[in-house]
Design a protein around this motif. Structure first.
Motif, mmCIF file in Angstrom:
data_model
loop_
_atom_site.group_PDB
_atom_site.id
_atom_site.type_symbol
_atom_site.label_atom_id
_atom_site.label_comp_id
_atom_site.label_asym_id
_atom_site.label_seq_id
_atom_site.Cartn_x
_atom_site.Cartn_y
_atom_site.Cartn_z
ATOM 1 N N ASN A 189 0.847 -1.197 0.000
ATOM 2 C CA ASN A 189 0.000 0.000 0.000
ATOM 3 C C ASN A 189 0.883 1.247 0.000
ATOM 4 N N TYR A 190 1.859 1.237 0.897
ATOM 5 C CA TYR A 190 2.788 2.361 0.999
ATOM 6 C C TYR A 190 3.570 2.525 -0.303
ATOM 7 N N LYS A 191 4.014 1.399 -0.868
ATOM 8 C CA LYS A 191 4.820 1.475 -2.096
ATOM 9 C C LYS A 191 4.006 2.060 -3.253
ATOM 10 N N GLY A 196 2.403 6.899 -6.560
ATOM 11 C CA GLY A 196 1.335 7.820 -6.927
ATOM 12 C C GLY A 196 1.568 9.251 -6.469
ATOM 13 N N PHE A 197 2.097 9.422 -5.261
ATOM 14 C CA PHE A 197 2.205 10.771 -4.706
ATOM 15 C C PHE A 197 3.107 11.695 -5.540
ATOM 16 N N PRO A 198 4.303 11.244 -5.930
ATOM 17 C CA PRO A 198 5.119 12.126 -6.780
ATOM 18 C C PRO A 198 4.440 12.429 -8.110
ATOM 19 N N VAL A 231 -7.071 15.722 -2.527
ATOM 20 C CA VAL A 231 -6.476 14.393 -2.670
ATOM 21 C C VAL A 231 -5.031 14.418 -2.182
ATOM 22 N N TRP A 232 -4.333 15.452 -2.583
ATOM 23 C CA TRP A 232 -2.921 15.587 -2.209
ATOM 24 C C TRP A 232 -2.760 15.686 -0.693
ATOM 25 N N PHE A 233 -3.645 16.461 -0.045
ATOM 26 C CA PHE A 233 -3.608 16.574 1.424
ATOM 27 C C PHE A 233 -3.839 15.215 2.075
ATOM 28 N N TYR A 235 -3.242 12.190 0.935
ATOM 29 C CA TYR A 235 -2.090 11.298 0.841
ATOM 30 C C TYR A 235 -0.889 11.843 1.600
ATOM 31 N N ALA A 236 -0.766 13.168 1.691
ATOM 32 C CA ALA A 236 0.296 13.725 2.535
ATOM 33 C C ALA A 236 0.041 13.319 3.980
ATOM 34 N N ALA A 237 -1.230 13.363 4.396
ATOM 35 C CA ALA A 237 -1.572 12.912 5.755
ATOM 36 C C ALA A 237 -1.201 11.439 5.903
ATOM 37 N N LEU A 239 1.170 9.783 4.367
ATOM 38 C CA LEU A 239 2.624 9.622 4.474
ATOM 39 C C LEU A 239 3.126 9.999 5.860
ATOM 40 N N HIS A 240 2.570 11.091 6.415
ATOM 41 C CA HIS A 240 3.011 11.495 7.746
ATOM 42 C C HIS A 240 2.495 10.560 8.811
ATOM 43 N N ALA A 241 1.298 9.990 8.520
ATOM 44 C CA ALA A 241 0.720 9.074 9.501
ATOM 45 C C ALA A 241 1.620 7.855 9.697
ATOM 46 N N LEU B 21 -0.399 17.138 15.004
ATOM 47 C CA LEU B 21 -0.941 18.419 14.549
ATOM 48 C C LEU B 21 -0.887 18.489 13.023
ATOM 49 N N SER B 22 0.231 18.040 12.429
ATOM 50 C CA SER B 22 0.334 18.107 10.957
ATOM 51 C C SER B 22 -0.748 17.267 10.306
ATOM 52 N N ILE B 23 -0.919 16.050 10.819
ATOM 53 C CA ILE B 23 -1.927 15.172 10.212
ATOM 54 C C ILE B 23 -3.306 15.798 10.353
ATOM 55 N N LEU B 81 -0.920 28.092 10.333
ATOM 56 C CA LEU B 81 -0.624 27.066 11.338
ATOM 57 C C LEU B 81 0.220 25.955 10.719
ATOM 58 N N LEU B 82 -0.148 25.550 9.500
ATOM 59 C CA LEU B 82 0.603 24.504 8.799
ATOM 60 C C LEU B 82 2.060 24.933 8.628
ATOM 61 N N THR B 83 2.244 26.215 8.244
ATOM 62 C CA THR B 83 3.600 26.711 8.042
ATOM 63 C C THR B 83 4.401 26.702 9.337
ATOM 64 N N VAL B 169 13.296 15.123 2.793
ATOM 65 C CA VAL B 169 12.084 15.568 3.475
ATOM 66 C C VAL B 169 12.133 17.073 3.739
ATOM 67 N N TYR B 170 13.323 17.550 4.132
ATOM 68 C CA TYR B 170 13.413 18.973 4.476
ATOM 69 C C TYR B 170 13.387 19.832 3.223
ATOM 70 N N VAL B 171 13.903 19.279 2.130
ATOM 71 C CA VAL B 171 13.811 20.003 0.850
ATOM 72 C C VAL B 171 12.331 20.154 0.470
ATOM 73 N N SER B 175 10.340 23.619 0.222
ATOM 74 C CA SER B 175 9.715 24.007 -1.044
ATOM 75 C C SER B 175 8.297 24.527 -0.806
ATOM 76 N N ILE B 176 7.591 23.941 0.164
ATOM 77 C CA ILE B 176 6.233 24.417 0.459
ATOM 78 C C ILE B 176 6.278 25.861 0.948
ATOM 79 N N ILE B 177 7.254 26.143 1.804
ATOM 80 C CA ILE B 177 7.376 27.511 2.325
ATOM 81 C C ILE B 177 7.735 28.472 1.188
ATOM 82 N N SER B 433 18.214 3.577 5.125
ATOM 83 C CA SER B 433 17.093 4.366 5.644
ATOM 84 C C SER B 433 15.773 4.029 4.927
ATOM 85 N N LYS B 434 15.858 3.398 3.766
ATOM 86 C CA LYS B 434 14.636 3.080 2.997
ATOM 87 C C LYS B 434 14.799 1.706 2.378
ATOM 88 N N ASN B 435 13.706 1.130 1.954
ATOM 89 C CA ASN B 435 13.715 -0.084 1.147
ATOM 90 C C ASN B 435 14.631 -1.179 1.697
HETATM 91 C C1 HEM Z 1 2.206 20.773 8.887
HETATM 92 C C2 HEM Z 1 3.090 20.599 8.058
HETATM 93 C C3 HEM Z 1 4.096 19.464 8.041
HETATM 94 C C4 HEM Z 1 4.889 18.977 9.034
HETATM 95 C C5 HEM Z 1 4.989 19.459 10.433
HETATM 96 C C6 HEM Z 1 5.637 17.902 8.480
HETATM 97 C C7 HEM Z 1 6.566 17.150 9.178
HETATM 98 C C8 HEM Z 1 7.198 16.052 8.677
HETATM 99 C C9 HEM Z 1 8.085 15.212 9.387
HETATM 100 C C10 HEM Z 1 8.483 15.410 10.825
HETATM 101 C C11 HEM Z 1 8.491 14.236 8.560
HETATM 102 C C12 HEM Z 1 9.393 13.088 8.901
HETATM 103 C C13 HEM Z 1 10.803 13.436 8.712
HETATM 104 C C14 HEM Z 1 11.669 12.304 9.124
HETATM 105 O O1 HEM Z 1 11.453 11.191 8.603
HETATM 106 O O2 HEM Z 1 12.508 12.564 9.972
HETATM 107 C C15 HEM Z 1 7.874 14.460 7.299
HETATM 108 C C16 HEM Z 1 8.049 13.685 6.186
HETATM 109 C C17 HEM Z 1 7.560 14.014 4.923
HETATM 110 N N1 HEM Z 1 6.797 15.119 4.610
HETATM 111 FE FE1 HEM Z 1 6.100 16.450 5.878
HETATM 112 N N2 HEM Z 1 5.303 17.770 7.171
HETATM 113 C C18 HEM Z 1 4.347 18.713 6.871
HETATM 114 C C19 HEM Z 1 3.740 18.947 5.671
HETATM 115 C C20 HEM Z 1 4.059 18.292 4.517
HETATM 116 C C21 HEM Z 1 3.396 18.494 3.262
HETATM 117 C C22 HEM Z 1 2.249 19.467 2.997
HETATM 118 C C23 HEM Z 1 3.979 17.662 2.393
HETATM 119 C C24 HEM Z 1 3.598 17.584 0.957
HETATM 120 C C25 HEM Z 1 4.363 17.285 0.013
HETATM 121 C C26 HEM Z 1 5.004 16.928 3.078
HETATM 122 C C27 HEM Z 1 5.815 15.954 2.522
HETATM 123 C C28 HEM Z 1 6.555 15.064 3.248
HETATM 124 C C29 HEM Z 1 7.181 13.926 2.691
HETATM 125 C C30 HEM Z 1 7.136 13.524 1.227
HETATM 126 C C31 HEM Z 1 7.803 13.245 3.747
HETATM 127 C C32 HEM Z 1 8.585 11.942 3.653
HETATM 128 C C33 HEM Z 1 7.646 10.844 4.013
HETATM 129 C C34 HEM Z 1 8.262 9.500 3.879
HETATM 130 O O3 HEM Z 1 9.481 9.389 3.914
HETATM 131 O O4 HEM Z 1 7.478 8.567 3.757
HETATM 132 N N3 HEM Z 1 5.033 17.341 4.387
HETATM 133 N N4 HEM Z 1 7.078 15.581 7.389
#
Ligand code: HEM
Lengths: 284, 453
Positions: A189-191, A196-198, A231-233, A235-237, A239-241, B21-23, B81-83, B169-171, B175-177, B433-435
């Motif tokens: 599911n994650y894979k 899909g997300f990119p 939709v993007w939000f 799936y972003a949720a 990924l973070h979940a 909070l982010s979720i 808040l998201l930012t 992840v930080y990139v 980028s969002i900011i 770190s992955k896969n």
């Molecule tokens: C409230 C805003 C957000 C917060 C606080 C947040 C925080 C985080 C944190 C803490 C991680 C994990 C980093 C780690 O593995 O050490 C992460 C991963 C990630 N975030 Fe966010 N994020 C936010 C919004 C977003 C949004 C809007 C996107 C949309 C593109 C995004 C894309 C990602 C991606 C792609 C990952 C990597 C996930 C993975 O490796 O599976 N983030 N984020």
């Protein structure tokens, strides 16, 4: 040979593949699983040729545009991308049963397109006369297809998990015991969402670039744009979940299904129920 | 600062660092965004919709900003808040990740070895200096160049690949900011507006959505507008020929530029997009020929809209309306058409349509006089969207970064391998770190090659 004949062959191939996969589930006969994949790949090749032919036919008619311009063509392309993503996962991970939960999506699309829609090749209205159409539609639909596959896998996850928690005895779940373990389903599911997300991100970006090029605003909160962002939000949720513990497995599967429901609404619901700039293909 | 204050600040900080909070914010944004796709948004709210709402609903929606919800205070607040959440989370985690990259664990002692899921122990011949040479060249050729550390007589090698993928992840978050910054620049220093220009005329101000109008600093002239159709009746192309004027003089390179949908004109950071068209309401002259049914030479008539024109045999005619494309109203026909009212003698006025492309058609009407329409010099106006957005490049920069960051985060993996050489034993350990499945294959093949040395 015409593309519409080949599209009919495609539809029957996906039907046969679905039947083979269901028979595979019921009988646990490995050959049936192999047949299911094989027929699906055959259908995929026929469909690829058909899409190419239709493209050529549109040139022969003097319109000359990629077959991605109305609801019929987009549904056909959506089916194609679903089988493409399924094919990649099938060849790479070899969990054949997944076909039983994914190929039906492609079949549904083809059957709906072939039976319920006007398949005429139409000229492009001015708003769609741009190469951005190609980049935008291809990236979006590949993304959607990956989410469709993820949704199929998540449904399997929920079924399997329920069986594992409600009864321990294996004979009750004859069909279900063929599913990969929930851990593997969760990972697949994650894979799928990682594919899909990119692509969805690229789809939204190319859409914004096109809108900026054609209308001067990269974002105008029209319903289609907004839904793609929704939709993007989701799936972003998702990924973070996964990063916070306690949000894998069941909740992730549910989020993935909600994400696909939102995807389908973004694709069809917006065109058919709401109004906006993307209303091409509505009302056909 | 009292401890109570510090406790509050700490709690606030923890709140903003939380991934829960982010979720929640992401899901909340997804849910609330639906509202604006169901309720019409300004400036496109149909009158009937407003009338269909009850008074209380109308007031409630208005109070909550539902008619312009993506600019309402609470939606913007969610985005802020998201930012803040994003920045706080990054500030908290980035140093830890940076430490993994910049100060890697160079030594795999036995405790650390136990924490690794992939390890392997190989017995190899040779003294430790020779083994060390061998291992260094092995890792260099098969994986990447190792760092060597000697501790208590044991020799430790550490090698890594794609350490920077941890920054992916930080990139993405950065980028969002950046995209937000681009959007803010656009909203403060740019504008969106609309102009309509009659063929042959020019404009030097643009009307904004807010109702204000601002000077362009130059003028744009519409030389000509044309529209073409497919055989099916669907529009094929809307085209304005535009010229940019500075101080009334055409600007070289900006003369007679065709501007169509999907191909705008940009001058000095201001872009003009083909968006709509229509017939200019004033100034049109229409040309007709009229002859008696019984025969005789046709007589040319010239009519301005609304004027009554005398007919050769007595009576008058008047143009009620005209179009350059009748297909929009009567799909079977194409080309220019006019609806005219003819009054002859004592009879009631007759109203009918004549079309330029079908001159024989009016004979079938059966009137005493046969009319043909020869067209008009009526002008079109072209409607152009006008946009200036100095922030758009910042937005594209953010988008590019986001794609790069997502690829780094999803498809690249930080792989690390350690080797410890002690007492003729070579112990190999690794992690990614992955896969993990993919890395396991790579690790197994490393072990395989090592044991064949
Ligand atoms: C409230 C805003 C957000 C917060 C606080 C947040 C925080 C985080 C944190 C803490 C991680 C994990 C980093 C780690 O593995 O050490 C992460 C991963 C990630 N975030 Fe966010 N994020 C936010 C919004 C977003 C949004 C809007 C996107 C949309 C593109 C995004 C894309 C990602 C991606 C792609 C990952 C990597 C996930 C993975 O490796 O599976 N983030 N984020």
């Amino acid at each position: 040979m015409s593309s519409s004949l080949l599209f009919n062959v495609t539809t029957f191939a996906y039907l046969a593949s679905t039947v083979a996969f269901f028979a595979f589930l019921a009988s646990r006969n490995k050959n049936l699983g192999l047949a299911g994949s094989g027929i699906a790949f055959f259908g995929f090749i026929v469909q690829t040729v058909a899409i190419g032919l239709r493209w050529q036919e549109s040139y022969a008619m003097g319109h000359g545009h990629a077959p991605l311009s109305n609801l019929y063509e987009s549904v056909v392309f959506f089916s194609w991308t679903i089988i493409l993503i399924f094919g990649i996962l099938d060849l790479k991970y070899k969990y054949r049963v997944i076909g039983a939960f994914v190929v039906p999506f492609a079949l549904l699309g083809m059957a709906w397109a072939q039976l319920g829609m006007n398949s005429g090749i139409e000229p492009l209205v001015p708003a769609l006369q741009s190469n951005w159409l190609l980049y935008h539609v291809i990236t979006c639909f590949l993304g959607y297809a990956a989410f469709a596959v993820a949704c199929g896998i998540s449904i399997m996850y929920l079924i399997k998990e329920r069986q594992e928690t409600t009864d321990g005895n294996s004979q009750a779940g004859g069909v279900i015991s063929m599913f990969p373990s929930i851990k593997i389903l969760d990972d697949l599911n994650y894979k799928a969402i990682m594919i899909g997300f990119p692509l969805l991100t690229l789809g939204i970006i190319t859409g914004a670039a096109w809108a900026n090029y054609a209308w001067g605003t990269y974002w105008s909160w029209d319903p289609k744009e907004t839904w793609s962002l929704i939709v993007w939000f989701v799936y972003a949720a998702f990924l973070h979940a996964r990063i916070t513990r306690g949000w894998v497995g069941r909740r992730a599967a549910i989020l993935s299904i909600i994400g696909f429901a939102a995807t389908i609404f973004c694709y069809l619901g917006v065109n058919l129920l709401l109004s906006g700039l993307h209303s091409y293909g509505g009302g056909q | 600062m009292t401890t109570k204050d510090r406790g509050f600040l700490q709690a606030l900080w923890d709140f903003f660092c939380s991934l829960k909070l982010s979720i929640s914010l992401l899901i909340l944004l997804a849910l609330t965004s639906i509202i604006g796709t169901v309720i019409p948004q300004v400036p496109n709210i149909p009158e009937e919709y407003i009338r269909s709402l009850s008074q209380t609903k109308l007031q409630l929606y208005d109070k909550l900003g539902f008619f312009d919800m993506y600019h309402s205070w609470w939606f913007i607040l969610l985005l802020y808040l998201l930012t803040v959440n994003l920045i706080a989370c990054s500030i908290k985690r980035l140093p830890r990740v940076w430490k993994i990259i910049s100060e890697p664990t160079l030594v795999m002692d036995e405790g650390f070895e136990k924490s690794l899921s992939l390890t392997h122990d190989v017995k190899l011949k040779g003294d430790s200096a020779a083994l060390r040479e061998k291992m260094v060249s092995f890792l260099t050729s098969e994986f990447s160049k190792p760092v060597v550390t000697e501790v208590d007589g044991a020799c430790h090698l550490f090698a890594q690949k794609s350490a920077y993928s941890r920054m992916g992840v930080y990139v993405v978050h950065l980028s969002i900011i950046i995209i937000f910054i681009g959007a803010i620049i656009g909203s403060y220093f740019g504008y969106k507006g609309f102009v309509s220009i009659v063929e042959g005329e020019s404009v030097d101000t643009v009307g904004l959505r807010s109702g204000k109008s601002i000077p362009l600093g130059f003028a744009v002239k519409c030389e000509k507008f044309s529209v073409t159709f497919y055989d099916t009746g669907a529009p094929k192309e809307f085209k304005s020929i535009l010229t940019v004027l500075e101080n009334g003089k055409p600007v070289p390179g900006y003369v007679n530029i065709p501007t169509i949908v999907n191909d705008p004109l940009t001058y000095k950071g201001i872009t003009f997009y083909q968006s709509s068209y229509g017939s200019a309401s004033e100034g049109g002259t229409f040309y007709f020929s009229v002859r008696p049914r019984t025969g005789g030479t046709p007589v040319k008539l010239t009519a301005r809209q609304g004027d009554k024109v005398s007919l050769p045999g007595g009576g008058t005619m008047q143009v009620l309306e005209a179009t350059d494309e009748v297909r929009n109203f009567i799909p079977q026909f194409s080309g220019p058409a006019a609806r005219i009212e003819v009054t002859t003698g004592s009879g009631a006025p007759q109203v009918f349509i004549v079309m330029r492309n079908y001159p024989e058609l009016d004979e079938q009407r059966g009137g005493d006089m046969v009319f043909t329409y020869d067209g008009s010099d009526q002008k079109f106006y072209t409607g152009l969207q006008v946009a200036k957005d100095p922030g758009v490049w910042v937005v594209w920069l953010g988008c590019a970064l986001m794609v790069v960051g997502i690829c780094m985060a999803f498809f690249m993996s930080h792989k690390r391998v350690w080797i410890r050489i002690a007492n003729g034993h070579v112990v190999l350990g690794g992690t990614a770190s992955k896969n993990p499945a993919g890395f396991q294959l790579q690790f197994d093949s490393l072990v395989d090659k090592l044991s064949k040395l």
